[in-house]
Design a protein around this motif. Structure first.
Motif, PDB file in Angstrom:
ATOM      1  N   GLU A   1     -47.999 -31.281  -6.159  1.00  0.00           N
ATOM      2  CA  GLU A   1     -46.894 -32.153  -5.746  1.00  0.00           C
ATOM      3  C   GLU A   1     -45.688 -31.982  -6.661  1.00  0.00           C
ATOM      4  O   GLU A   1     -44.556 -31.818  -6.193  1.00  0.00           O
ATOM      5  N   THR A   2     -45.925 -32.031  -7.967  1.00  0.00           N
ATOM      6  CA  THR A   2     -44.804 -31.905  -8.903  1.00  0.00           C
ATOM      7  C   THR A   2     -44.167 -30.524  -8.793  1.00  0.00           C
ATOM      8  O   THR A   2     -42.943 -30.394  -8.784  1.00  0.00           O
ATOM      9  N   GLN A   3     -44.994 -29.491  -8.694  1.00  0.00           N
ATOM     10  CA  GLN A   3     -44.443 -28.139  -8.632  1.00  0.00           C
ATOM     11  C   GLN A   3     -43.676 -27.895  -7.348  1.00  0.00           C
ATOM     12  O   GLN A   3     -42.642 -27.214  -7.342  1.00  0.00           O
ATOM     13  N   SER A   4     -44.149 -28.449  -6.243  1.00  0.00           N
ATOM     14  CA  SER A   4     -43.448 -28.280  -4.969  1.00  0.00           C
ATOM     15  C   SER A   4     -42.057 -28.901  -5.018  1.00  0.00           C
ATOM     16  O   SER A   4     -41.101 -28.348  -4.457  1.00  0.00           O
ATOM     17  N   ILE A   5     -41.934 -30.029  -5.692  1.00  0.00           N
ATOM     18  CA  ILE A   5     -40.615 -30.660  -5.831  1.00  0.00           C
ATOM     19  C   ILE A   5     -39.734 -29.847  -6.761  1.00  0.00           C
ATOM     20  O   ILE A   5     -38.533 -29.650  -6.503  1.00  0.00           O
ATOM     21  N   ILE A   6     -40.310 -29.323  -7.852  1.00  0.00           N
ATOM     22  CA  ILE A   6     -39.535 -28.529  -8.806  1.00  0.00           C
ATOM     23  C   ILE A   6     -39.035 -27.240  -8.161  1.00  0.00           C
ATOM     24  O   ILE A   6     -38.005 -26.687  -8.575  1.00  0.00           O
ATOM     25  N   PHE A   7     -39.719 -26.765  -7.131  1.00  0.00           N
ATOM     26  CA  PHE A   7     -39.265 -25.569  -6.426  1.00  0.00           C
ATOM     27  C   PHE A   7     -37.893 -25.771  -5.783  1.00  0.00           C
ATOM     28  O   PHE A   7     -37.262 -24.801  -5.352  1.00  0.00           O
ATOM     29  N   ALA A   8     -37.428 -27.012  -5.708  1.00  0.00           N
ATOM     30  CA  ALA A   8     -36.096 -27.275  -5.162  1.00  0.00           C
ATOM     31  C   ALA A   8     -34.993 -26.956  -6.168  1.00  0.00           C
ATOM     32  O   ALA A   8     -33.809 -27.057  -5.824  1.00  0.00           O
ATOM     33  N   THR A   9     -35.354 -26.559  -7.387  1.00  0.00           N
ATOM     34  CA  THR A   9     -34.354 -26.250  -8.414  1.00  0.00           C
ATOM     35  C   THR A   9     -33.338 -25.207  -7.948  1.00  0.00           C
ATOM     36  O   THR A   9     -32.121 -25.411  -8.095  1.00  0.00           O
TER      37      THR A   9
ATOM     38  N   ALA B   1     -34.941 -31.246   2.993  1.00  0.00           N
ATOM     39  CA  ALA B   1     -35.810 -31.866   4.000  1.00  0.00           C
ATOM     40  C   ALA B   1     -37.273 -31.637   3.639  1.00  0.00           C
ATOM     41  O   ALA B   1     -38.123 -32.510   3.835  1.00  0.00           O
ATOM     42  N   GLY B   2     -37.563 -30.464   3.090  1.00  0.00           N
ATOM     43  CA  GLY B   2     -38.922 -30.192   2.635  1.00  0.00           C
ATOM     44  C   GLY B   2     -39.356 -31.112   1.511  1.00  0.00           C
ATOM     45  O   GLY B   2     -40.509 -31.573   1.478  1.00  0.00           O
ATOM     46  N   VAL B   3     -38.433 -31.408   0.598  1.00  0.00           N
ATOM     47  CA  VAL B   3     -38.745 -32.349  -0.485  1.00  0.00           C
ATOM     48  C   VAL B   3     -39.051 -33.727   0.085  1.00  0.00           C
ATOM     49  O   VAL B   3     -39.961 -34.430  -0.380  1.00  0.00           O
ATOM     50  N   LEU B   4     -38.298 -34.132   1.114  1.00  0.00           N
ATOM     51  CA  LEU B   4     -38.552 -35.426   1.754  1.00  0.00           C
ATOM     52  C   LEU B   4     -39.911 -35.441   2.436  1.00  0.00           C
ATOM     53  O   LEU B   4     -40.591 -36.475   2.459  1.00  0.00           O
ATOM     54  N   VAL B   5     -40.323 -34.310   2.990  1.00  0.00           N
ATOM     55  CA  VAL B   5     -41.653 -34.233   3.607  1.00  0.00           C
ATOM     56  C   VAL B   5     -42.737 -34.416   2.546  1.00  0.00           C
ATOM     57  O   VAL B   5     -43.759 -35.073   2.780  1.00  0.00           O
ATOM     58  N   ILE B   6     -42.515 -33.858   1.368  1.00  0.00           N
ATOM     59  CA  ILE B   6     -43.503 -33.983   0.285  1.00  0.00           C
ATOM     60  C   ILE B   6     -43.584 -35.417  -0.222  1.00  0.00           C
ATOM     61  O   ILE B   6     -44.668 -35.986  -0.391  1.00  0.00           O
ATOM     62  N   THR B   7     -42.420 -36.021  -0.478  1.00  0.00           N
ATOM     63  CA  THR B   7     -42.404 -37.365  -1.063  1.00  0.00           C
ATOM     64  C   THR B   7     -42.607 -38.459  -0.021  1.00  0.00           C
ATOM     65  O   THR B   7     -43.171 -39.512  -0.327  1.00  0.00           O
ATOM     66  N   ARG B   8     -42.093 -38.238   1.194  1.00  0.00           N
ATOM     67  CA  ARG B   8     -42.217 -39.190   2.303  1.00  0.00           C
ATOM     68  C   ARG B   8     -41.788 -40.607   1.911  1.00  0.00           C
ATOM     69  O   ARG B   8     -42.577 -41.557   1.966  1.00  0.00           O
TER      70      ARG B   8
ATOM     71  N   TRP C   1     -49.265 -32.772   4.650  1.00  0.00           N
ATOM     72  CA  TRP C   1     -47.820 -32.932   4.534  1.00  0.00           C
ATOM     73  C   TRP C   1     -47.275 -32.252   3.285  1.00  0.00           C
ATOM     74  O   TRP C   1     -46.152 -31.716   3.308  1.00  0.00           O
ATOM     75  N   THR C   2     -48.039 -32.277   2.197  1.00  0.00           N
ATOM     76  CA  THR C   2     -47.594 -31.598   0.979  1.00  0.00           C
ATOM     77  C   THR C   2     -47.503 -30.099   1.199  1.00  0.00           C
ATOM     78  O   THR C   2     -46.552 -29.443   0.762  1.00  0.00           O
ATOM     79  N   PHE C   3     -48.494 -29.549   1.905  1.00  0.00           N
ATOM     80  CA  PHE C   3     -48.455 -28.119   2.215  1.00  0.00           C
ATOM     81  C   PHE C   3     -47.257 -27.786   3.105  1.00  0.00           C
ATOM     82  O   PHE C   3     -46.569 -26.780   2.894  1.00  0.00           O
ATOM     83  N   VAL C   4     -47.010 -28.627   4.101  1.00  0.00           N
ATOM     84  CA  VAL C   4     -45.888 -28.381   5.004  1.00  0.00           C
ATOM     85  C   VAL C   4     -44.567 -28.441   4.234  1.00  0.00           C
ATOM     86  O   VAL C   4     -43.703 -27.553   4.373  1.00  0.00           O
ATOM     87  N   GLY C   5     -44.391 -29.500   3.428  1.00  0.00           N
ATOM     88  CA  GLY C   5     -43.161 -29.639   2.660  1.00  0.00           C
ATOM     89  C   GLY C   5     -42.968 -28.499   1.672  1.00  0.00           C
ATOM     90  O   GLY C   5     -41.853 -27.974   1.518  1.00  0.00           O
ATOM     91  N   ALA C   6     -44.045 -28.099   0.990  1.00  0.00           N
ATOM     92  CA  ALA C   6     -43.952 -26.982   0.047  1.00  0.00           C
ATOM     93  C   ALA C   6     -43.566 -25.697   0.769  1.00  0.00           C
ATOM     94  O   ALA C   6     -42.746 -24.911   0.265  1.00  0.00           O
ATOM     95  N   GLY C   7     -44.121 -25.499   1.952  1.00  0.00           N
ATOM     96  CA  GLY C   7     -43.768 -24.314   2.726  1.00  0.00           C
ATOM     97  C   GLY C   7     -42.294 -24.295   3.104  1.00  0.00           C
ATOM     98  O   GLY C   7     -41.637 -23.249   3.053  1.00  0.00           O
TER      99      GLY C   7
END
Length: 307
Positions: free
Chosen positions: A110-118, A147-154, A277-283
């Motif tokens: 979860e944390t890494q998927s959000i950091i990928f938005a850097t 939008a992907g970050v929003l999918v992860i955090t919801r 949802w985390t997988f979808v958002g990370a993708g």
């Protein structure tokens, strides 16, 4: 027996070998960074995250000063842009502390998927701050990535942990940290910037450490605290050598392979498995980042000259 004649290697063999070594070093660096986050999450279960932050900076500073210090590099503390050096160090510290507190409650993926938005934030803010404006295609990629970050955090779904906001704050701080780093690249050497980054965390946390100190409960915890600095310092060392071997345009897509390490370490060490949802958002975030890299390569690709 006739002598064996070795034919010379093709001219492209050496660059190709260097590129492959660069990719291998990049993947090793990402593994170190993944181990850093996994170790921080592990020790945060028994000590205050601020203690983990202090240990990470202290161990990294000791390793850094063994190689870079006023004796080995005279004048290493001299900087032409002190305010920017201090700002960069504070941004890195803010990103680290927010990430370590988020790791206490969130899964590694979860944390890494959000950091990928850097990279998305860097592309967005590089225009007004660096004059590197982006076109509508890359702006659309940035919007899709968010939008992907929003999918992860919801947010608003009732399933978002408040610590996700810390991870978002860490990502924002890290994006500005990257921008300031690019500002300093033209004025200060890498050694100077590295030393200032190492000092900042120690200078900020040490004065308040007596009020936050949590004694590690076992020798293993002490050892893991020490390894956080090693993973950080060694990972950055590998990263520097990777970029010396291969172009950044080739190495950048491999950043997203870190999600694999996070997934494996999270499952093996903590039994965590992200939801769909985390997988979808990370993708979505990864796809947006890869598209930004593609557009960057297209922008800087030189047209072929006619034969």
């Amino acid at each position: 027996m006739a002598d064996t004649v070795t034919s010379p290697l093709p001219k492209t063999a050496a660059p190709r070998q260097s590129t492959m070594i660069g990719i291998a070093l990049m993947c090793a660096a990402l593994f170190c960074f993944s181990c850093l986050d996994a170790t921080a999450k592990w020790v945060n279960r028994s000590v205050d995250p601020m203690v983990t932050v202090w240990a990470r900076y202290m161990a990294a500073a000791l390793l850094t000063f063994m190689v870079i210090n006023p004796r080995t590099k005279p004048g290493v503390l001299k900087t032409r842009r002190l305010p920017l050096q201090l700002l960069r160090s504070l941004l890195l510290f803010a990103s680290t502390i927010c990430n370590f507190f988020a790791l206490k409650y969130l899964q590694l993926v979860e944390t890494q998927s959000i950091i990928f938005a850097t990279p998305l934030l860097v592309a967005l803010f590089a225009g007004p701050l660096l004059g590197e404006h982006i076109g509508w295609r890359r702006m659309a990629a940035v919007a899709v990535g968010f939008a992907g970050v929003l999918v992860i955090t919801r947010p608003g779904s009732g399933t978002m942990h408040p610590a996700a906001l810390l991870s978002v704050a860490s990502t924002v701080a890290y994006a500005f940290y990257n921008i300031v780093t690019r500002m300093l690249a033209s004025s200060d050497p890498v050694a100077t910037t590295t030393v200032y980054s190492s000092i900042a965390g120690i200078a900020i946390v040490t004065p308040v450490l007596p009020w936050l100190w949590t004694t590690p409960p076992s020798p293993l915890t002490w050892f893991l605290l020490a390894t956080t600095g090693f993973y950080g310092a060694f990972g950055h060392w590998l990263l520097i050598h990777a970029h010396a071997r291969a172009p950044a345009a080739i190495l950048s897509p491999f950043i997203y392979s870190q999600i694999i390490w996070m997934l494996v370490l999270g499952y093996v060490l903590f039994g965590d498995w992200p939801d769909a949802w985390t997988f979808v958002g990370a993708g979505i975030v990864i796809a947006s980042g890869l598209y930004l890299l593609y557009r960057e390569r297209v922008k800087h690709r030189k047209p072929e000259r006619p034969a």
